[in-house]
Design an enzyme around this catalytic site. Structure first.
Site, PDB file in Angstrom:
ATOM      1  N   THR A   1       0.807  -1.214   0.000  1.00  0.00           N
ATOM      2  CA  THR A   1       0.000   0.000   0.000  1.00  0.00           C
ATOM      3  C   THR A   1       0.847   1.274   0.000  1.00  0.00           C
ATOM      4  O   THR A   1       1.834   1.356   0.716  1.00  0.00           O
ATOM      5  CB  THR A   1      -0.926   0.083   1.252  1.00  0.00           C
ATOM      6  OG1 THR A   1      -1.532  -1.161   1.476  1.00  0.00           O
ATOM      7  CG2 THR A   1      -1.983   1.137   1.088  1.00  0.00           C
TER       8      THR A   1
ATOM      9  N   THR B   1      -2.122   1.146   6.415  1.00  0.00           N
ATOM     10  CA  THR B   1      -1.339   0.228   5.590  1.00  0.00           C
ATOM     11  C   THR B   1      -1.004  -0.984   6.435  1.00  0.00           C
ATOM     12  O   THR B   1      -0.927  -0.894   7.657  1.00  0.00           O
ATOM     13  CB  THR B   1      -0.058   0.911   5.059  1.00  0.00           C
ATOM     14  OG1 THR B   1       0.781  -0.080   4.456  1.00  0.00           O
ATOM     15  CG2 THR B   1       0.731   1.624   6.151  1.00  0.00           C
ATOM     16  N   GLY B   2      -0.786  -2.112   5.770  1.00  0.00           N
ATOM     17  CA  GLY B   2      -0.458  -3.332   6.492  1.00  0.00           C
ATOM     18  C   GLY B   2      -1.430  -4.428   6.132  1.00  0.00           C
ATOM     19  O   GLY B   2      -2.024  -4.418   5.047  1.00  0.00           O
TER      20      GLY B   2
ATOM     21  N   GLY C   1      -4.412  -6.186   5.445  1.00  0.00           N
ATOM     22  CA  GLY C   1      -5.744  -5.657   5.170  1.00  0.00           C
ATOM     23  C   GLY C   1      -6.856  -6.318   5.959  1.00  0.00           C
ATOM     24  O   GLY C   1      -7.850  -5.657   6.301  1.00  0.00           O
TER      25      GLY C   1
ATOM     26  N   ARG D   1      -9.623 -11.756  -3.679  1.00  0.00           N
ATOM     27  CA  ARG D   1      -9.563 -11.191  -2.319  1.00  0.00           C
ATOM     28  C   ARG D   1      -9.673  -9.657  -2.333  1.00  0.00           C
ATOM     29  O   ARG D   1      -9.101  -8.977  -3.182  1.00  0.00           O
ATOM     30  CB  ARG D   1      -8.247 -11.636  -1.682  1.00  0.00           C
ATOM     31  CG  ARG D   1      -7.992 -11.083  -0.303  1.00  0.00           C
ATOM     32  CD  ARG D   1      -7.022  -9.921  -0.371  1.00  0.00           C
ATOM     33  NE  ARG D   1      -6.638  -9.467   0.947  1.00  0.00           N
ATOM     34  CZ  ARG D   1      -5.859  -8.416   1.159  1.00  0.00           C
ATOM     35  NH1 ARG D   1      -5.378  -7.738   0.135  1.00  0.00           N
ATOM     36  NH2 ARG D   1      -5.575  -8.038   2.373  1.00  0.00           N
ATOM     37  N   VAL D   2     -10.417  -9.103  -1.381  1.00  0.00           N
ATOM     38  CA  VAL D   2     -10.531  -7.644  -1.240  1.00  0.00           C
ATOM     39  C   VAL D   2      -9.855  -7.234   0.069  1.00  0.00           C
ATOM     40  O   VAL D   2     -10.185  -7.770   1.127  1.00  0.00           O
ATOM     41  CB  VAL D   2     -12.003  -7.191  -1.229  1.00  0.00           C
ATOM     42  CG1 VAL D   2     -12.101  -5.684  -1.045  1.00  0.00           C
ATOM     43  CG2 VAL D   2     -12.696  -7.618  -2.516  1.00  0.00           C
ATOM     44  N   GLY D   3      -8.923  -6.309  -0.008  1.00  0.00           N
ATOM     45  CA  GLY D   3      -8.230  -5.825   1.184  1.00  0.00           C
ATOM     46  C   GLY D   3      -8.858  -4.550   1.716  1.00  0.00           C
ATOM     47  O   GLY D   3      -9.996  -4.203   1.382  1.00  0.00           O
ATOM     48  N   ASP D   4      -8.125  -3.852   2.537  1.00  0.00           N
ATOM     49  CA  ASP D   4      -8.654  -2.668   3.224  1.00  0.00           C
ATOM     50  C   ASP D   4      -8.672  -1.410   2.352  1.00  0.00           C
ATOM     51  O   ASP D   4      -9.480  -0.504   2.582  1.00  0.00           O
ATOM     52  CB  ASP D   4      -7.824  -2.366   4.470  1.00  0.00           C
ATOM     53  CG  ASP D   4      -6.366  -2.111   4.124  1.00  0.00           C
ATOM     54  OD1 ASP D   4      -5.703  -3.039   3.609  1.00  0.00           O
ATOM     55  OD2 ASP D   4      -5.887  -0.979   4.333  1.00  0.00           O
TER      56      ASP D   4
HETATM   57  N1  GLY Z   1      -3.151  -3.174   2.950  1.00  0.00           N
HETATM   58  C1  GLY Z   1      -3.259  -3.713   1.674  1.00  0.00           C
HETATM   59  C2  GLY Z   1      -4.011  -4.932   1.584  1.00  0.00           C
HETATM   60  O1  GLY Z   1      -4.156  -5.637   2.565  1.00  0.00           O
HETATM   61  O2  GLY Z   1      -4.481  -5.256   0.515  1.00  0.00           O
END
Ligand code: GLY
Length: 263
Positions: free
Chosen positions: A143, A193-194, A196, A171-174
């Site tokens: 990120t 960040t990190g 998700g 997959r969907v992250g944050d």
């Molecule tokens: N922080 C990015 C993700 O987990 O996709």
């Protein structure tokens, strides 16, 4: 809006990786120069984010990491303090997904995903361009994020990612989820960040904003609370934040290059 002192804060991803500090500083410098020349927070945040997306050391845009099937799928989000929001999820062949998110700000929809997002981008003149990507790596910085404030007090928060390493294609992250990887209220913006999954479960960016606005915490108190109270030990997470006054701040429980400038 009352006059405000322009500022920008950016990060290059939580987690170890190659030295990325100078690259983040370079993006902040461009945003700072733009703000000093009268650009809006939105323009400065997007351009700084594009610079980070174009830099292959970051897991975003050009440097996005492969999903488990070898695809490169990119997410980005943009939130403006006037409430406008745009986000895109799992975009292929799009080195600068933040520009597509920017084009969504004035649309009647907020977000687009996958093939539909790409088709919509085509219709808006965003050229398809293959993204080489790179192999995932354990703990690699993920990120990028930029928050800018302009002299009117307007703020914009831009984030972009290739997604955490070792994740499947759907997959969907944050990053594209409001309140998780990003949040901008009228008075405050936060970007995360990190990992998700942990960020999403914690609704981290929103909760940290709420802590400042409702409890009166300082930015650093709220970020410290968010990371220590809402995130399990051992999970790599970082935050940047910027309020209506003062400089932007960054905090993480792992390596996270970040930089700020204020006028
Ligand atoms: N922080 C990015 C993700 O987990 O996709």
């Amino acid at each position: 809006m009352p006059e405000s002192i322009p500022a920008v804060v950016a990060h290059g991803g939580a987690g170890p990786g190659p030295d990325r500090q100078k690259n983040v500083e370079a993006a902040v410098k461009v945003a700072a120069d733009m703000l000093e020349s009268g650009a809006s927070a939105l323009e400065a945040a997007v351009e700084a984010c594009v610079i980070l997306e174009d830099d292959p050391v970051f897991n975003a845009g050009t440097g996005g990491v492969f999903r488990n099937d070898g695809s490169v799928l990119l997410d980005a989000s943009l939130h403006v303090s006037d409430g406008r929001m745009g986000f895109v999820i799992a975009m292929e062949d799009t080195p600068n997904p933040i520009r597509v998110a920017a084009d969504l700000l004035d649309e009647p929809i907020n977000g687009l995903t996958g093939v539909g997002a790409r088709d919509w981008a085509d219709s808006r003149g965003h050229k398809r361009d293959r993204v080489e990507g790179r192999p995932p790596a354990e703990g690699i910085g993920d990120t990028v994020g930029v928050i800018a404030r302009d002299s009117t007090g307007a703020m914009a928060c831009a984030t972009s990612t290739g997604g955490c390493s070792y994740r499947p294609p759907g997959r969907v992250g944050d990053v594209p989820l409001p309140g998780c990887g990003f949040w901008a209220s009228g008075d405050l913006s936060v970007a995360a960040t990190g990992e998700g999954e942990a960020i999403t479960t914690a609704l981290l960016s929103y909760k940290v904003s709420e802590r400042v606005l409702q409890n009166g915490d300082t930015l650093s108190e709220a970020m410290s609370w968010g990371i220590s109270e809402l995130i399990e030990e051992g999970v790599s997470v970082g935050l940047i934040s910027l309020g209506r006054d003062g400089p932007g701040e960054g905090l993480s429980n792992t390596d996270m290059p970040w930089a700020e400038w204020h006028g």
